[in-house]
Write a protein that holds these residues in place. Structure first.
Motif, PDB file in Angstrom:
ATOM      1  N   THR A  20       0.822  -1.209   0.000  1.00 46.44           N
ATOM      2  CA  THR A  20       0.000   0.000   0.000  1.00 46.44           C
ATOM      3  C   THR A  20       0.853   1.254   0.000  1.00 46.44           C
ATOM      4  O   THR A  20       0.534   2.232  -0.692  1.00 46.44           O
ATOM      5  CB  THR A  20      -0.933   0.004   1.222  1.00 46.44           C
ATOM      6  N   ALA A  21       1.937   1.259   0.754  1.00 46.58           N
ATOM      7  CA  ALA A  21       2.806   2.437   0.831  1.00 46.58           C
ATOM      8  C   ALA A  21       3.399   2.762  -0.541  1.00 46.58           C
ATOM      9  O   ALA A  21       3.471   3.934  -0.927  1.00 46.58           O
ATOM     10  CB  ALA A  21       3.910   2.219   1.847  1.00 46.58           C
ATOM     11  N   ASP A  22       3.809   1.741  -1.284  1.00 47.95           N
ATOM     12  CA  ASP A  22       4.356   1.976  -2.620  1.00 47.95           C
ATOM     13  C   ASP A  22       3.285   2.519  -3.568  1.00 47.95           C
ATOM     14  O   ASP A  22       3.568   3.351  -4.429  1.00 47.95           O
ATOM     15  CB  ASP A  22       4.964   0.695  -3.187  1.00 47.95           C
ATOM     16  N   PHE A  23       2.049   2.039  -3.415  1.00 46.40           N
ATOM     17  CA  PHE A  23       0.960   2.534  -4.257  1.00 46.40           C
ATOM     18  C   PHE A  23       0.656   4.002  -3.956  1.00 46.40           C
ATOM     19  O   PHE A  23       0.519   4.821  -4.875  1.00 46.40           O
ATOM     20  CB  PHE A  23      -0.291   1.672  -4.047  1.00 46.40           C
ATOM     21  N   VAL A  24       0.583   4.340  -2.677  1.00 45.03           N
ATOM     22  CA  VAL A  24       0.350   5.738  -2.283  1.00 45.03           C
ATOM     23  C   VAL A  24       1.510   6.612  -2.753  1.00 45.03           C
ATOM     24  O   VAL A  24       1.309   7.737  -3.227  1.00 45.03           O
ATOM     25  CB  VAL A  24       0.149   5.841  -0.753  1.00 45.03           C
ATOM     26  N   TRP A  25       2.718   6.097  -2.663  1.00 44.89           N
ATOM     27  CA  TRP A  25       3.899   6.843  -3.098  1.00 44.89           C
ATOM     28  C   TRP A  25       3.864   7.075  -4.608  1.00 44.89           C
ATOM     29  O   TRP A  25       4.242   8.130  -5.088  1.00 44.89           O
ATOM     30  CB  TRP A  25       5.164   6.104  -2.671  1.00 44.89           C
ATOM     31  N   MET A  26       3.420   6.077  -5.379  1.00 43.99           N
ATOM     32  CA  MET A  26       3.310   6.245  -6.830  1.00 43.99           C
ATOM     33  C   MET A  26       2.319   7.352  -7.170  1.00 43.99           C
ATOM     34  O   MET A  26       2.598   8.215  -7.996  1.00 43.99           O
ATOM     35  CB  MET A  26       2.863   4.947  -7.501  1.00 43.99           C
ATOM     36  N   ILE A  27       1.159   7.326  -6.525  1.00 48.43           N
ATOM     37  CA  ILE A  27       0.154   8.356  -6.799  1.00 48.43           C
ATOM     38  C   ILE A  27       0.662   9.725  -6.356  1.00 48.43           C
ATOM     39  O   ILE A  27       0.476  10.725  -7.057  1.00 48.43           O
ATOM     40  CB  ILE A  27      -1.179   7.996  -6.121  1.00 48.43           C
ATOM     41  N   SER A  28       1.345   9.792  -5.219  1.00 40.69           N
ATOM     42  CA  SER A  28       1.895  11.066  -4.737  1.00 40.69           C
ATOM     43  C   SER A  28       2.957  11.598  -5.687  1.00 40.69           C
ATOM     44  O   SER A  28       2.979  12.783  -6.010  1.00 40.69           O
ATOM     45  CB  SER A  28       2.504  10.900  -3.347  1.00 40.69           C
ATOM     46  N   PHE A  29       3.852  10.706  -6.131  1.00 42.80           N
ATOM     47  CA  PHE A  29       4.881  11.104  -7.096  1.00 42.80           C
ATOM     48  C   PHE A  29       4.235  11.651  -8.366  1.00 42.80           C
ATOM     49  O   PHE A  29       4.633  12.684  -8.886  1.00 42.80           O
ATOM     50  CB  PHE A  29       5.790   9.917  -7.434  1.00 42.80           C
ATOM     51  N   GLY A  30       3.217  10.945  -8.865  1.00 40.78           N
ATOM     52  CA  GLY A  30       2.538  11.388 -10.076  1.00 40.78           C
ATOM     53  C   GLY A  30       1.835  12.718  -9.892  1.00 40.78           C
ATOM     54  O   GLY A  30       1.932  13.607 -10.749  1.00 40.78           O
ATOM     55  N   ALA A  31       1.145  12.890  -8.778  1.00 41.06           N
ATOM     56  CA  ALA A  31       0.409  14.136  -8.533  1.00 41.06           C
ATOM     57  C   ALA A  31       1.350  15.325  -8.424  1.00 41.06           C
ATOM     58  O   ALA A  31       1.101  16.379  -9.026  1.00 41.06           O
ATOM     59  CB  ALA A  31      -0.434  14.000  -7.262  1.00 41.06           C
ATOM     60  N   VAL A  32       2.441  15.162  -7.680  1.00 47.36           N
ATOM     61  CA  VAL A  32       3.390  16.272  -7.521  1.00 47.36           C
ATOM     62  C   VAL A  32       4.079  16.582  -8.847  1.00 47.36           C
ATOM     63  O   VAL A  32       4.184  17.750  -9.247  1.00 47.36           O
ATOM     64  CB  VAL A  32       4.416  15.952  -6.408  1.00 47.36           C
ATOM     65  N   SER A  33       4.531  15.561  -9.550  1.00 48.58           N
ATOM     66  CA  SER A  33       5.218  15.763 -10.827  1.00 48.58           C
ATOM     67  C   SER A  33       4.307  16.439 -11.849  1.00 48.58           C
ATOM     68  O   SER A  33       4.712  17.382 -12.526  1.00 48.58           O
ATOM     69  CB  SER A  33       5.713  14.435 -11.391  1.00 48.58           C
ATOM     70  N   MET A  34       3.081  15.944 -11.951  1.00 48.65           N
ATOM     71  CA  MET A  34       2.144  16.525 -12.916  1.00 48.65           C
ATOM     72  C   MET A  34       1.771  17.948 -12.552  1.00 48.65           C
ATOM     73  O   MET A  34       1.606  18.798 -13.430  1.00 48.65           O
ATOM     74  CB  MET A  34       0.895  15.652 -13.030  1.00 48.65           C
ATOM     75  N   SER A  35       1.655  18.232 -11.269  1.00 43.61           N
ATOM     76  CA  SER A  35       1.322  19.597 -10.835  1.00 43.61           C
ATOM     77  C   SER A  35       2.437  20.566 -11.181  1.00 43.61           C
ATOM     78  O   SER A  35       2.174  21.698 -11.608  1.00 43.61           O
ATOM     79  CB  SER A  35       1.064  19.631  -9.333  1.00 43.61           C
ATOM     80  N   ILE A  36       3.677  20.142 -11.012  1.00 41.13           N
ATOM     81  CA  ILE A  36       4.806  21.010 -11.362  1.00 41.13           C
ATOM     82  C   ILE A  36       4.861  21.235 -12.870  1.00 41.13           C
ATOM     83  O   ILE A  36       5.039  22.364 -13.339  1.00 41.13           O
ATOM     84  CB  ILE A  36       6.124  20.409 -10.832  1.00 41.13           C
ATOM     85  N   ILE A  37       4.694  20.164 -13.651  1.00 40.30           N
ATOM     86  CA  ILE A  37       4.714  20.299 -15.112  1.00 40.30           C
ATOM     87  C   ILE A  37       3.547  21.145 -15.585  1.00 40.30           C
ATOM     88  O   ILE A  37       3.680  21.949 -16.518  1.00 40.30           O
ATOM     89  CB  ILE A  37       4.700  18.907 -15.777  1.00 40.30           C
ATOM     90  N   ALA A  38       2.387  21.016 -14.957  1.00 37.93           N
ATOM     91  CA  ALA A  38       1.190  21.748 -15.367  1.00 37.93           C
ATOM     92  C   ALA A  38       1.364  23.255 -15.244  1.00 37.93           C
ATOM     93  O   ALA A  38       0.782  24.017 -16.021  1.00 37.93           O
ATOM     94  CB  ALA A  38      -0.009  21.290 -14.549  1.00 37.93           C
ATOM     95  N   ILE A  39       2.166  23.693 -14.286  1.00 36.31           N
ATOM     96  CA  ILE A  39       2.417  25.133 -14.136  1.00 36.31           C
ATOM     97  C   ILE A  39       3.068  25.684 -15.394  1.00 36.31           C
ATOM     98  O   ILE A  39       2.685  26.729 -15.906  1.00 36.31           O
ATOM     99  CB  ILE A  39       3.299  25.390 -12.893  1.00 36.31           C
TER     100      ILE A  39
END
Length: 164
Positions: A20-39
């Protein structure tokens, strides 16, 4: 939403079973990365990006699954995000959000699945760049401290002899 729910569930049940921790980490990594790129890409709505990230990772981890588009075209799972991207382009949608998701999914897949194999073959020290932090593993109940061989104390099995 259908694609997001379906492939998120498939990833969680198969690739991340018991992690579960790896799954949450994957989603967190994706959300942060996409948010930075989206700017920088001037994108305001990232649900398609998250969906395409999930599609990409699921497709790469299931390379032999056969897929069909409207019963006309058959392809394997790694091509699914690209087929959906083409279909989305034909419908006149903005492809930038989809490409952000594919890009972030590729970065995650590379550092989580490809790089560790290359590092192991070449004997490099750092083998997992995107490992979930131990605090997140503790919160999810998955943290197990590893005992080094030097620190382990051998247990001697002593049987007591009874003299009758």
């Amino acid at each position: 939403m259908f694609f997001l729910m379906r492939y998120c569930r498939l990833l969680e049940e198969n690739s991340f079973r018991g992690r579960t921790a790896d799954f949450v980490w994957m989603i967190s990594f994706g959300a942060v990365s996409m948010s930075i790129i989206a700017i920088y890409a001037n994108v305001h709505f990232l649900s398609n990006s998250l969906t395409f990230m999930m599609l990409y990772i699921w497709g790469r981890r299931n390379p032999y699954v056969q897929m069909t588009l409207f019963g006309l075209m058959t392809f394997t799972a790694p091509y699914l995000p690209w087929v959906i991207l083409c279909f989305s382009g034909l419908m006149g949608n903005n492809l930038m959000t989809d490409l952000i998701g594919i890009g972030v999914g590729h970065i995650y897949y590379f550092f989580e699945d490809v790089y560790p194999l290359v590092a192991e073959i070449r004997g490099w020290n750092t083998q997992r760049w995107l490992e979930a932090p131990s605090l997140l593993k503790r919160l999810c109940g998955e943290y197990r401290e590893e005992i080094r061989v030097e620190e382990a104390v051998p247990v001697v099995n002593q049987e007591h002899e009874h003299n009758d």
